[in-house]
Scaffold this active site. Sequence first.
Site, PDB file in Angstrom:
ATOM      1  CG  ASP A  84      -1.832  -1.241   1.241  1.00 10.87           C
ATOM      2  OD1 ASP A  84      -1.290  -2.338   1.479  1.00 10.87           O
ATOM      3  OD2 ASP A  84      -3.048  -1.132   1.033  1.00 10.87           O
ATOM      4  CG  ASP A  89      -4.232  -1.019  -2.453  1.00 13.67           C
ATOM      5  OD1 ASP A  89      -4.822  -1.551  -3.412  1.00 13.67           O
ATOM      6  OD2 ASP A  89      -4.811  -0.682  -1.398  1.00 13.67           O
ATOM      7  CE1 TYR A 119      -2.104   2.773  -2.156  1.00 16.02           C
ATOM      8  CE2 TYR A 119      -4.353   3.413  -1.600  1.00 16.02           C
ATOM      9  CZ  TYR A 119      -3.250   2.615  -1.383  1.00 16.02           C
ATOM     10  OH  TYR A 119      -3.273   1.652  -0.418  1.00 16.02           O
ATOM     11  CG  ASN A 161      -8.650  -1.711  -2.250  1.00 14.81           C
ATOM     12  OD1 ASN A 161      -7.597  -2.149  -1.768  1.00 14.81           O
ATOM     13  ND2 ASN A 161      -9.217  -0.601  -1.828  1.00 14.81           N
ATOM     14  CG  HIS A 199      -9.706  -2.566   5.050  1.00 16.40           C
ATOM     15  ND1 HIS A 199     -10.668  -2.152   4.157  1.00 16.40           N
ATOM     16  CD2 HIS A 199      -8.690  -1.689   4.929  1.00 16.40           C
ATOM     17  CE1 HIS A 199     -10.235  -1.067   3.530  1.00 16.40           C
ATOM     18  NE2 HIS A 199      -9.045  -0.769   3.988  1.00 16.40           N
ATOM     19  CG  HIS A 243      -3.665   2.081   4.572  1.00 12.68           C
ATOM     20  ND1 HIS A 243      -4.344   3.066   3.934  1.00 12.68           N
ATOM     21  CD2 HIS A 243      -3.567   1.046   3.677  1.00 12.68           C
ATOM     22  CE1 HIS A 243      -4.676   2.662   2.703  1.00 12.68           C
ATOM     23  NE2 HIS A 243      -4.226   1.440   2.544  1.00 12.68           N
TER      24      HIS A 243
HETATM   25 FE   LIG Z   1      -4.640   0.157   0.512  1.00 13.41          FE
END
Ligand SMILES: [Fe+2]
Length: 466
Positions: free
Chosen positions: A168, A197, A200, A234, A329, A358
């Site tokens: 991420d 991820d 972004y 995602n 999540h 995160h």
């Molecule tokens: Fe993420």
Amino acid sequence: MGVLGSSSSSSLVVFLCLVLNIAVLCNGGTTSRYIRKLEEIEDMPLNSDVFKVPPGYNAPQQVHITQGDHEGSAVIVSWITPSKPGSNQVVYWSENSNKKKTAKGIVLTYKYYNYTSGYIHHCNISNLEFDTKYYYVVGSGKVARKFWFITPPKVGRDIPYTFGLIGDLGQTSASNSTLTHYENNPHNGKTVLYVGDLSYADKYPYYDNNRWDTWGRFVERNAAYQPWLFTVGNHDIDFNQAIGETIPFKPYTHRYHVPFKASGSTTPLWYSIKRASAYIIVLSSYSAVGRSTPQYYWLKAELEKVNRSETPWLIVFMHVPFYNSYVKHYMEGETMRVVYESWFVNHKVDVVFSGHAHAYERSERVSNTAYRITNGDCTPVKNQSAPVYITIGDGGNQEGIDKAMIEPQPDYSAFREPSFGHGIFDIKNRTHAHFSWHRNQDGYAKEADKKWFYNRVWHQVDEPSD
Ligand SMILES: [Fe+2]
Ligand SMILES: *[C@@H]1O[C@H](CO)[C@@H](O)[C@H](O)[C@H]1NC(C)=O
Ligand SMILES: *[C@@H]1O[C@H](CO)[C@@H](O)[C@H](O)[C@H]1NC(C)=O
Ligand SMILES: *[C@@H]1O[C@H](CO)[C@@H](O)[C@H](O)[C@H]1NC(C)=O
Ligand SMILES: *[C@@H]1O[C@H](CO)[C@@H](O)[C@H](O)[C@H]1NC(C)=O
Ligand SMILES: *[C@@H]1O[C@H](CO)[C@@H](O)[C@H](O)[C@H]1NC(C)=O
Ligand SMILES: *[C@@H]1O[C@H](CO)[C@@H](O)[C@H](O)[C@H]1NC(C)=O
């Protein structure tokens, strides 16, 4: 809380836990008390040094490599030329021989809404010697750019190897700090396991794909020199019906190639590789996982193939965690967990890495596979056959840190802390591996959390609880 008997004592203990947050009473692990400084969470501006376009007309940019076959003797080199295709060759030579070879690649482009990509090159160079430094050149003439990589040792059971864990990441100055910490970590990670991820870009209007390009330029300083193994998150789906973009993973699959065919997979979204003494299985949290789906059949067969005499360490990674006690999540991994968890336990998977939350969290070795609709038996139990689940989605993207946690800390959670950072999985030999987590606020060597992994196939001794 499975040990508690009557409901009145149970609610009393829950009450005490909430008020006092005493780990002993709740039986959960450690919630770090570390006080972090406020993180910068804006993306780095387009004119940042890390996004600089290399000089010269049509110079190759966004150079990155990944493993190209199942055993580690091939490398996929990828790069983008902005204005025209240019050379699709990679020239490479080993440090020992100086004899130059060339390999030809393929060139792709794609359109996304009103964005048109540059020319995306992928070149598989194969039959490389193991454990050897290679130089390689992409682009030709004035804009030729030279890089290097080191191939892994030949697969074998006592081969030490060090993996980095990043997730991420995004492209904020916190992301830059994570990457810098990884680069300077004296554990010296040799390959990145990237838990999903990436850029972004989908946070921008029309999912501005220029932010895929800036991300590619940002990570080049590491990803051109050591392989990054990716899975999808995602933010890599890029499904946006409002602007007519309905092919999932379009930017990701054009830009990031993986050696999926080498593991009998039919899609780049899941695949496996061997590297040194590790067998690594990459899954997709955003593809069907249920019984009778393609991923289900592939994984079932894949786990049977793993030979722990050859690769003692079995690592799985995907974006969404099974065991995560951050509110954001919480329980999103249930769809996959109910189907695959028993396989992970039965096959003694050593560790499962994920991102998505995160923050950082490490689980106990727990399994929750006894539940049947009729038995109500739904509490995770400690089991030495089970994997350790590590959530490491703390790369530092613009969405910021996920601070809210499920309270009290669940029994399955051994350690959790909402800070940005990265991890290192350092395999020493067939019996021992060491995991460490490094938060960005500390020096490069500081281990904010750590754990010895004992290989449960080769070392029949319980791990120290730390
Ligand atoms: Fe993420
Ligand atoms: C794409 O469309 C958006 C919205 O209409 C506009 O702001 C942007 O400038 C366009 N970009 C290109 C490359 O045409
Ligand atoms: C990113 O980090 C590098 C150091 O690793 C530094 O040279 C560079 O200036 C940083 N850039 C930004 C925009 O933070
Ligand atoms: C790269 O080449 C090797 C050797 O031919 C092959 O095994 C591997 O599957 C190729 N990888 C890709 C991604 O085409
Ligand atoms: C498993 O790996 C070992 C060590 O490489 C090898 O000797 C053995 O034949 C392999 N077993 C199978 C079933 O392939
Ligand atoms: C741990 O998991 C293994 C493999 O699924 C199972 O055989 C064993 O009974 C489990 N042990 C406990 C204590 O649940
Ligand atoms: C494996 O590594 C561990 C940790 O470094 C070490 O203590 C152990 O002696 C090693 N085992 C062998 C057989 O080398």
